[in-house]
Design a protein around this motif. Structure first.
Motif, short mmCIF file in Angstrom:
data_model
loop_
_atom_site.label_atom_id
_atom_site.label_comp_id
_atom_site.label_asym_id
_atom_site.label_seq_id
_atom_site.Cartn_x
_atom_site.Cartn_y
_atom_site.Cartn_z
N PHE A 51 4.74 -6.15 -7.97
CA PHE A 51 5.60 -5.23 -7.08
C PHE A 51 5.01 -3.78 -6.86
O PHE A 51 5.16 -3.06 -6.07
CB PHE A 51 7.12 -4.76 -7.86
N ALA A 52 4.04 -3.32 -7.98
CA ALA A 52 3.27 -2.33 -7.70
C ALA A 52 2.30 -2.30 -6.55
O ALA A 52 1.99 -1.36 -5.97
CB ALA A 52 2.57 -1.72 -9.19
N MET B 133 8.06 0.06 2.25
CA MET B 133 7.42 -0.80 1.53
C MET B 133 7.21 -0.15 0.13
O MET B 133 7.18 -0.61 -1.01
CB MET B 133 6.16 -1.44 2.06
N LYS B 134 6.59 1.16 0.16
CA LYS B 134 6.33 1.86 -0.85
C LYS B 134 7.56 2.17 -1.88
O LYS B 134 7.39 1.95 -3.00
CB LYS B 134 5.64 3.32 -0.66
N GLY C 194 10.47 1.09 -6.70
CA GLY C 194 11.60 0.69 -7.26
C GLY C 194 11.64 -0.32 -7.86
O GLY C 194 12.48 -0.29 -9.09
N LEU C 195 11.25 -1.40 -7.46
CA LEU C 195 11.26 -2.84 -8.16
C LEU C 195 10.41 -2.65 -9.36
O LEU C 195 10.60 -3.26 -10.43
CB LEU C 195 10.85 -3.85 -7.17
N ALA C 196 9.16 -2.04 -9.44
CA ALA C 196 8.40 -2.13 -10.64
C ALA C 196 9.19 -1.21 -11.58
O ALA C 196 8.95 -1.91 -12.86
CB ALA C 196 6.82 -1.35 -9.96
N ALA C 197 9.60 -0.28 -11.20
CA ALA C 197 10.40 0.56 -12.34
C ALA C 197 11.60 -0.17 -13.03
O ALA C 197 11.80 -0.08 -14.13
CB ALA C 197 10.85 1.83 -11.84
#
Length: 74
Positions: A7-8, A18-19, A24-27
């Motif tokens: 995700f990063a 996309m950023k 958000g998903l990585a966190a």
């Protein structure tokens, strides 16, 4: 770690949407893996004690056959 890295990678893309999605998903995965599964779940199981591993009386009893309720028709 693999999901966080995957995700990063989204954070390196050019579009702002996309950023935001990548960060958000990585966190979210990082928080879930560390805080929720590492701290909160063991603490909840410790507080529940033996109740966390035993079935309730309702769940342990199989439903009676032929007593199922059907929705009322109009």
């Amino acid at each position: 770690a693999v999901m966080i890295a995957a995700f990063a990678i989204f954070a390196t893309l050019s579009t702002i949407d996309m950023k935001q999605l990548g960060v958000g998903l990585a966190a979210a995965v990082l928080i879930d893996a560390t805080i929720v599964r590492g701290v909160q779940l063991p603490a909840a199981l410790r507080l529940l004690g033996e109740r966390a591993w035993t079935e309730s009386r309702k769940a342990a009893r199989p439903p009676a056959i032929g007593t199922e309720r059907t929705p009322a028709t109009k």
